[in-house]
Design a protein around this motif. Structure first.
Motif, PDB file in Angstrom:
ATOM      1  N   ARG A   1      34.032   9.463 -24.675  1.00 42.78           N
ATOM      2  CA  ARG A   1      33.087   8.158 -24.513  1.00 42.78           C
ATOM      3  C   ARG A   1      33.882   7.088 -24.627  1.00 42.78           C
ATOM      4  O   ARG A   1      33.997   5.899 -23.869  1.00 42.78           O
ATOM      5  CB  ARG A   1      31.849   8.239 -25.167  1.00 42.78           C
ATOM      6  N   HIS A   2      34.526   6.830 -25.962  1.00 39.36           N
ATOM      7  CA  HIS A   2      35.257   5.670 -26.562  1.00 39.36           C
ATOM      8  C   HIS A   2      36.526   5.516 -25.554  1.00 39.36           C
ATOM      9  O   HIS A   2      36.965   4.480 -25.112  1.00 39.36           O
ATOM     10  CB  HIS A   2      35.583   5.874 -27.839  1.00 39.36           C
ATOM     11  N   LEU A   3      37.316   6.595 -25.193  1.00 36.17           N
ATOM     12  CA  LEU A   3      38.349   6.514 -24.454  1.00 36.17           C
ATOM     13  C   LEU A   3      38.055   5.839 -22.911  1.00 36.17           C
ATOM     14  O   LEU A   3      38.807   5.107 -22.230  1.00 36.17           O
ATOM     15  CB  LEU A   3      39.155   7.628 -24.216  1.00 36.17           C
ATOM     16  N   ASP A   4      36.798   6.371 -22.679  1.00 33.56           N
ATOM     17  CA  ASP A   4      36.505   5.942 -21.063  1.00 33.56           C
ATOM     18  C   ASP A   4      36.223   4.319 -21.088  1.00 33.56           C
ATOM     19  O   ASP A   4      36.416   3.737 -20.217  1.00 33.56           O
ATOM     20  CB  ASP A   4      35.286   6.585 -20.810  1.00 33.56           C
ATOM     21  N   LYS A   5      35.837   3.903 -22.377  1.00 32.27           N
ATOM     22  CA  LYS A   5      35.711   2.351 -22.317  1.00 32.27           C
ATOM     23  C   LYS A   5      36.835   1.778 -22.667  1.00 32.27           C
ATOM     24  O   LYS A   5      36.765   0.248 -22.787  1.00 32.27           O
ATOM     25  CB  LYS A   5      34.474   2.192 -23.516  1.00 32.27           C
ATOM     26  N   GLY A   6      37.846   2.232 -23.053  1.00 29.67           N
ATOM     27  CA  GLY A   6      39.245   1.589 -23.244  1.00 29.67           C
ATOM     28  C   GLY A   6      39.290   1.430 -24.857  1.00 29.67           C
ATOM     29  O   GLY A   6      40.091   0.556 -25.051  1.00 29.67           O
TER      30      GLY A   6
END
Length: 272
Positions: free
Chosen positions: A171-176
């Motif tokens: 989830r955090h990687l998807d947000k950058g």
């Protein structure tokens, strides 16, 4: 699978959710080259400051430090679990020396250990970086005082369930956002690095370990992030590592799986 990734064509496979090549290269170069003296001062415990510095480049697209003295001052100012550190609150009152700040002694595991004993331990190069909760707390205080990182927040997350951890990581990687996991590279050898992307099709993660860009399987990541006791080995080092993790947990939160997320305070979830 683990190998060094240097060419863009090695990152050309489909299915990756990751930072851009430009930011990956920037992050690989984010920590300035150290002199032998600086390397000696930081060797063996400074993976936390290193991972933080590279994560800031991944998230913001800029370098945090432009000289090795700036970086070394920052790294030596991060509190340790064991060993000496340098207290930046006295910087203005100090005459300039190699790094320009005052040497101080951190209390061993938050206990009132005599300074002479702490000096004895440090003299034998017994050093340990800060547990993840301490590192996140320190970096939030640093960000409040430092204009270049003022827009960032550092969030510790720990769980005993890897599926929950992996969901939060993706989830955090998807947000950058930046992801700094704590891994166990050996008995009593805890280590911080960066996760720079993941591929659900191949079940791999892209890992930045110092300036090495690697591909790991998710299963490998899970195994290395596990901080619990693996009873199948019954080795002295395994018992010692488990005892150390139990001790740390008395004074700071350390779960089976631990990570620090680095995100912009005004993040709306868009890829940067």
């Amino acid at each position: 699978m683990e190998y060094k990734v240097l060419q863009e064509d090695q990152l050309a496979e489909t299915g990756w959710q990751r930072f851009s090549n430009k930011r990956l290269v920037l992050s690989q170069r984010a920590v300035p080259a150290l002199t032998p003296l600086q390397y000696r001062d930081l060797a063996g415990w400074s993976c936390g400051p290193d991972a933080v510095t590279r994560t800031v480049s991944l998230v913001t697209g800029r370098r945090l430090f432009t000289s090795n003295i700036e970086y070394t001052r920052f790294a030596l100012g991060v509190p340790k679990g064991l060993g000496i550190y340098h207290d930046h609150q006295y910087d203005d009152a100090m005459s300039y020396n190699t790094y320009g700040f005052k040497e101080a002694y951190y209390l061993l595991w938050m206990l009132n250990i005599p300074k002479a004993f702490q000096t004895f331990l440090s003299g034998r190069n017994l050093k340990a970086g800060a547990p993840p909760q301490w590192l996140a707390q320190y970096m939030n205080a640093y960000a409040e005082a430092d204009r270049s990182t003022h827009e960032l927040e550092f969030v510790y997350y720990g769980t005993n369930n890897f599926n929950d951890m992996w969901l939060q990581i993706t989830r955090h990687l998807d947000k950058g956002d930046g992801v700094i996991p704590l891994v166990a590279s050996g008995a009593l050898q805890w280590h911080y690095l960066n996760i720079a992307g993941y591929n659900p099709e191949t079940e791999q993660v892209l890992v930045l370990n110092f300036d090495w860009l690697l591909k790991w399987s998710i299963h490998r990541l899970q195994g290395l992030m596990y901080m619990g006791f693996n009873s199948q080995f019954y080795q002295v080092g395994e018992y010692a590592a488990f005892a150390a993790s139990t001790l740390v947990n008395w004074f700071s939160t350390v779960n089976d799986y631990n990570v620090i997320f680095v995100r912009q305070k005004d993040s709306v979830g868009s890829r940067r």
